[in-house]
Scaffold this active site. Structure first.
Site, PDB file in Angstrom:
ATOM      1  CG  HIS A  46      -1.862  -1.092   1.325  1.00  0.00           C
ATOM      2  ND1 HIS A  46      -1.687  -2.144   2.184  1.00  0.00           N
ATOM      3  CD2 HIS A  46      -3.015  -1.337   0.665  1.00  0.00           C
ATOM      4  CE1 HIS A  46      -2.701  -2.986   2.060  1.00  0.00           C
ATOM      5  NE2 HIS A  46      -3.517  -2.530   1.140  1.00  0.00           N
ATOM      6  CG  ASP A 169      -5.854  -7.532  -5.166  1.00  0.00           C
ATOM      7  OD1 ASP A 169      -5.843  -8.730  -4.843  1.00  0.00           O
ATOM      8  OD2 ASP A 169      -5.629  -6.622  -4.364  1.00  0.00           O
TER       9      ASP A 169
HETATM   10  O1  PAF Z   1      -8.133  -3.839  -3.021  1.00  0.00           O
HETATM   11  C1  PAF Z   1      -8.759  -3.500  -2.004  1.00  0.00           C
HETATM   12  O2  PAF Z   1      -8.185  -3.273  -0.933  1.00  0.00           O
HETATM   13  C2  PAF Z   1     -10.279  -3.361  -2.087  1.00  0.00           C
HETATM   14  O3  PAF Z   1     -10.840  -4.329  -2.909  1.00  0.00           O
HETATM   15  C3  PAF Z   1     -10.715  -1.958  -2.521  1.00  0.00           C
HETATM   16  C4  PAF Z   1     -10.268  -1.627  -3.920  1.00  0.00           C
HETATM   17  C5  PAF Z   1     -10.165  -0.930  -1.551  1.00  0.00           C
HETATM   18  C6  PAF Z   1     -12.260  -1.867  -2.484  1.00  0.00           C
HETATM   19  O4  PAF Z   1     -12.758  -2.133  -1.229  1.00  0.00           O
END
Ligand code: PAF
Length: 304
Positions: A46, A169
């Protein structure tokens, strides 16, 4: 600058408007706006998303919301880590201006929404096959976040509105891109490369549930991806069955799927994969269960 944390949609809107106006006032031109949607429990993956957003935009907002609509199993939802203070500190250290951390009631005041964004056939396979409704839940919350973060006309339009998603993802990224294209959202979707630990494991908030032994076993996933990546780079036939065999030979790992797919349609490559030398671009995707932890990983492939 210290980060501002807001919990309501009204405060999000007014803070975004304030940041946009302040920036425009200082610079004399409209700023660009970056959005980093997250579910919190932030890790270095992140951090990379937030860094990419801060590097490319004048104003950056991150959302922290564990979205119940995308969880099939209530136990999974319950045990999802909630670490708001640490998350805000990480975002602040990177230079994110604003964090939006709403409650479930704030996001869905009337309970679960009756109207949702449906992901269509792209959601029926791979991750979607074992998680019915998951991608509809993702698209519903992502479209709400796009609307909520986009400043109203009073604040002035940003020059660009970009949203950041991890390439890990891969299916989510492809489906969000498709929603933006099909529904004309004025958003530029940016895919940020996977961050890996030194041993090769893709970073994920689920890794904390792995024992040392399970973690060692899980490394077979990145090894399998590297196997096809090396072949792609060398312009050789990929022969993905070798990667499948490699994963299946690893005790403690239960393979769900390993495939080489088209990055946009997520359909398996019908050719350009077996026997013939690989050309162009593709995406290798994998999912497996290690103990009771489901892991996913992926790797963009490109012939050089
Ligand atoms: O990837 C994630 O953490 C979630 O799927 C998101 C994009 C924040 C949506 O809740």
């Amino acid at each position: 600058m210290p980060i501002t944390v807001v919990h309501t949609k009204a405060d999000l809107r007014s803070e975004v408007a304030r940041l946009i106006r302040e920036h425009a006032g200082r610079r004399g031109s409209a700023p660009s706006l970056g959005l980093v949607p997250t579910m919190g429990a932030l890790h270095s993956g992140h951090r990379r998303l937030a860094e990419a957003a801060v590097a490319a935009n004048d104003v950056v907002v991150a959302s922290i919301f564990v979205n119940p609509l995308q969880f099939g199993d209530p136990k999974d939802l319950e045990r999802y880590p909630r670490t708001l203070e640490a998350d805000a500190a990480l975002l602040e250290s990177v230079g994110v201006d604003l964090a939006f951390a709403p409650s479930v009631e704030e996001m869905y005041p009337g309970g679960d929404p009756l109207v949702r964004v449906t992901a269509g056939p792209l959601a029926g396979k791979w991750e979607g096959a074992s998680r019915p409704g998951h991608f509809d839940g993702v698209l519903t919350v992502v479209s709400k976040l796009f609307h909520l973060a986009m400043p109203g006309p009073a604040a002035g339009q940003p020059t660009a509105f970009r949203a950041y998603f991890g390439q890990k993802d891969a299916q989510q990224l492809a489906i969000v891109r498709r929603m933006v294209k099909d529904l004309d959202f004025p958003v530029e979707v940016v895919g940020v490369p996977i961050v890996r630990a030194e041993d090769g494991l893709a970073l994920s908030s689920r890794n904390q549930f792995l024992s040392a032994e399970q973690r060692e076993a899980a490394l077979v996933l990145s090894r399998a991806l590297r196997l096809v990546d090396e072949r792609a780079t060398a312009h050789e036939p990929l022969e993905p069955d070798d990667a499948v065999d490699l994963i299946k030979s690893q005790p403690g790992v239960e393979l769900d799927y390993f495939e080489v797919v088209d990055p946009d349609t997520l359909e398996p490559l019908a050719f350009n994969c077996r026997e013939t030398p690989f050309t162009g671009e593709a995406l290798a995707i994998v999912a497996a269960r290690v103990g009771d932890v489901r892991l996913i990983d992926s790797m963009p492939l490109k012939a050089r």
